[in-house]
Design an enzyme around this catalytic site. Sequence first.
Site, PDB file in Angstrom:
ATOM      1  N   TYR A  91      34.805   5.937 -23.377  1.00  0.00           N
ATOM      2  CA  TYR A  91      34.781   5.037 -22.459  1.00  0.00           C
ATOM      3  C   TYR A  91      35.686   3.903 -22.810  1.00  0.00           C
ATOM      4  CZ  TYR A  91      30.663   7.602 -21.857  1.00  0.00           C
ATOM      5  OH  TYR A  91      29.747   8.881 -22.122  1.00  0.00           O
ATOM      6  N   ASP A 111      20.472  18.144 -16.656  1.00  0.00           N
ATOM      7  CA  ASP A 111      21.132  16.974 -16.751  1.00  0.00           C
ATOM      8  C   ASP A 111      22.562  17.574 -17.131  1.00  0.00           C
ATOM      9  OD1 ASP A 111      21.789  14.623 -17.771  1.00  0.00           O
ATOM     10  OD2 ASP A 111      20.768  14.557 -19.763  1.00  0.00           O
ATOM     11  N   HIS A 129      24.683   3.406 -18.042  1.00  0.00           N
ATOM     12  CA  HIS A 129      23.582   3.456 -17.259  1.00  0.00           C
ATOM     13  C   HIS A 129      23.842   3.051 -15.726  1.00  0.00           C
ATOM     14  CE1 HIS A 129      20.664   4.294 -20.938  1.00  0.00           C
ATOM     15  NE2 HIS A 129      21.849   5.352 -20.616  1.00  0.00           N
ATOM     16  N   HIS A 165      14.849  13.355 -21.046  1.00  0.00           N
ATOM     17  CA  HIS A 165      15.129  13.019 -22.543  1.00  0.00           C
ATOM     18  C   HIS A 165      13.862  13.767 -23.415  1.00  0.00           C
ATOM     19  CE1 HIS A 165      17.915   9.636 -21.882  1.00  0.00           C
ATOM     20  NE2 HIS A 165      18.459  10.602 -21.752  1.00  0.00           N
ATOM     21  N   GLU A 208      27.016  16.114 -24.852  1.00  0.00           N
ATOM     22  CA  GLU A 208      27.635  15.355 -23.656  1.00  0.00           C
ATOM     23  C   GLU A 208      28.419  14.285 -24.295  1.00  0.00           C
ATOM     24  OE1 GLU A 208      24.730  12.543 -22.211  1.00  0.00           O
ATOM     25  OE2 GLU A 208      23.260  13.742 -23.011  1.00  0.00           O
ATOM     26  N   ASP A 219       0.913  -1.308  -0.054  1.00  0.00           N
ATOM     27  CA  ASP A 219       0.065   0.142  -0.026  1.00  0.00           C
ATOM     28  C   ASP A 219       0.757   1.332  -0.033  1.00  0.00           C
ATOM     29  OD1 ASP A 219       1.016  -0.430   2.526  1.00  0.00           O
ATOM     30  OD2 ASP A 219      -0.840   0.110   3.601  1.00  0.00           O
ATOM     31  N   HIS A 266      27.582   6.509 -28.097  1.00  0.00           N
ATOM     32  CA  HIS A 266      26.152   7.434 -27.787  1.00  0.00           C
ATOM     33  C   HIS A 266      26.368   8.361 -28.725  1.00  0.00           C
ATOM     34  CE1 HIS A 266      27.721  10.257 -24.842  1.00  0.00           C
ATOM     35  NE2 HIS A 266      28.310   9.020 -24.179  1.00  0.00           N
ATOM     36  N   ARG A 305      32.580  11.392 -19.243  1.00  0.00           N
ATOM     37  CA  ARG A 305      31.665  12.185 -20.028  1.00  0.00           C
ATOM     38  C   ARG A 305      31.433  13.718 -19.422  1.00  0.00           C
ATOM     39  NH1 ARG A 305      27.902   8.859 -19.848  1.00  0.00           N
ATOM     40  NH2 ARG A 305      26.525   9.247 -17.988  1.00  0.00           N
ATOM     41  N   GLU A 325      29.091  16.709 -19.584  1.00  0.00           N
ATOM     42  CA  GLU A 325      27.553  17.009 -20.293  1.00  0.00           C
ATOM     43  C   GLU A 325      27.267  18.450 -19.711  1.00  0.00           C
ATOM     44  OE1 GLU A 325      24.387  14.462 -18.910  1.00  0.00           O
ATOM     45  OE2 GLU A 325      23.230  14.945 -20.378  1.00  0.00           O
ATOM     46  N   HIS A 353      20.845  15.496 -26.632  1.00  0.00           N
ATOM     47  CA  HIS A 353      19.339  15.189 -26.461  1.00  0.00           C
ATOM     48  C   HIS A 353      18.439  16.505 -26.123  1.00  0.00           C
ATOM     49  CE1 HIS A 353      19.163  14.668 -22.199  1.00  0.00           C
ATOM     50  NE2 HIS A 353      20.360  13.916 -22.553  1.00  0.00           N
ATOM     51  N   ASP A 388      26.603  11.693 -13.269  1.00  0.00           N
ATOM     52  CA  ASP A 388      25.656  12.306 -14.121  1.00  0.00           C
ATOM     53  C   ASP A 388      24.439  12.414 -13.281  1.00  0.00           C
ATOM     54  OD1 ASP A 388      23.554  12.629 -16.020  1.00  0.00           O
ATOM     55  OD2 ASP A 388      24.331  11.312 -17.516  1.00  0.00           O
TER      56      ASP A 388
HETATM   57  N1  GLY Z   1      21.348  11.559 -17.771  1.00  0.00           N
HETATM   58  C1  GLY Z   1      20.751  10.939 -18.840  1.00  0.00           C
HETATM   59  C2  GLY Z   1      21.488  11.327 -20.176  1.00  0.00           C
HETATM   60  O1  GLY Z   1      22.478  11.990 -20.093  1.00  0.00           O
HETATM   61  O2  GLY Z   1      20.968  11.311 -21.026  1.00  0.00           O
HETATM   62 MN    MN Z   2      21.862  13.696 -21.112  1.00  0.00          MN
HETATM   63 MN    MN Z   3      23.103  13.041 -18.120  1.00  0.00          MN
END
Ligand code: GLY
Ligand code: MN
Ligand code: MN
Length: 434
Positions: free
Chosen positions: A385, A268, A240, A358, A381, A36, A347, A403, A405, A351, A257
């Site tokens: 890696y 982000d 991730h 996103h 970003e 619950d 990647h 990374r 970003e 975005h 991140d």
């Molecule tokens: N934090 C998700 C991305 O960087 O796309």
């Molecule tokens: Mn991002």
């Molecule tokens: Mn991110």
Amino acid sequence: MKSSEFTARRTQLMAEVGQGNIALIASAKVRTRNRDVDYTFRQDSDFYYLTGFNEPDAVAVFIPGREQGEYILFCKEYDEKKALWEGAHAGLEGATTDFSADDAFPIDDLSDILPGLLENKAKVFYPMGRDASFDHQLMEWITHIRSQTRSGINAPGELVSLEHLVHEMRLIKSDAEIELMRFAADISGNAHIRAMQQCKVGRYEYQIEAELIHEFMENGLRHVAYPSIVAGGKNACVLHYVENKSVLNDGDLLLIDAGAEYDHYAADITRTFPVNGRFSAEQKALYQLVLDAQFAAIEEIKPNTPWNNAHDVSVDVLTSGLVDLGLLTGDVTQLIKDEAYKDFYMHRIGHWLGMDVHDVGDYKINDQWCVLEPGMVLTIEPGLYIPKNCLKVDKKWRGIGIRIEDDVLVTETGYEVLTQAAPKTIAEIEALMN
Ligand code: GLY
Ligand code: MN
Ligand code: MN
């Protein structure tokens, strides 16, 4: 956000939906976490964008030109007992007085009232396929109306995606939206600073996550825009990674991140820094390369530039840098053609960013990359890696994940980096940490 902003959005939507048609959208639902206990409620972004109404069990209906009122909100009726146990809710009166609905009805009466509103409308705009039970319900209502055609009532003949209209609107941020995003970005940047300051060899990833949350919450931002990634050493190569439970080792980098949500708008940010406050020679070389790629990509952000230019530039910079450092060998142009960089940069450059991390909006239309326009916000970003088990490269590079970003607003003349608060040059990071 002022209520006039929501009114203006509805006015624009009504104009696009057009007279003779109808649009509808349901709120998000409360989701069970266990037994619950519920997850914290988060309103559906499209629904909130159009209504500013932050309750579950609601349906908004837009009927351009309807004489008795164009905007109808179905919601929970005010319940004294519910208010005592669960807190305030608008009720029908609040729906009209505080949320500017022209008419409000109890959500329990939806099935009695909505079919009548659908009668003789040509098109129904709604978010198709988002909620199977709502899709089903709508079909039932339409089928029911069809059964009445002999009494002169016509059922809608076309179902149209509402998302298409709303997402095009959401892609261009207003000044008020940018203000909210700026605040989310500032606090999130400060959280990254706090993480750098509180990072020590031997602390655990979750302890650094706690430092981020501390900064968010201390400033009233109670929710993260997405689960924070706090990844020490080789964990940074898992894109991730959200386990956040390893110890932080001397000589490793830490990739974070993380971004907070403020009044439904996301930040982000990714920063990568040495756990002990000093970059090693290899870390420095790869970090500077990612930073160079990021700076070069950001320079591509200006109106009328295809969205993909920033990505292409990042690929150019990273590929030639990887050749210079000896992680790739061969002709740069050929390596780019062969997508050799994808072993280390798998990647894309970024975005759209907004109410969803996103965010909504097209990237390509008719096989052409969309061009940037003032008011769009996107992330830039790039990353590299080098997996721990990557035998293709010298041992000294393995297990490094980086990374960087930032959140970037397209302005009339170029760009504005919304996430400046968080330092990112090697000199700035080392100065802050020492
Ligand atoms: N934090 C998700 C991305 O960087 O796309
Ligand atoms: Mn991002
Ligand atoms: Mn991110």
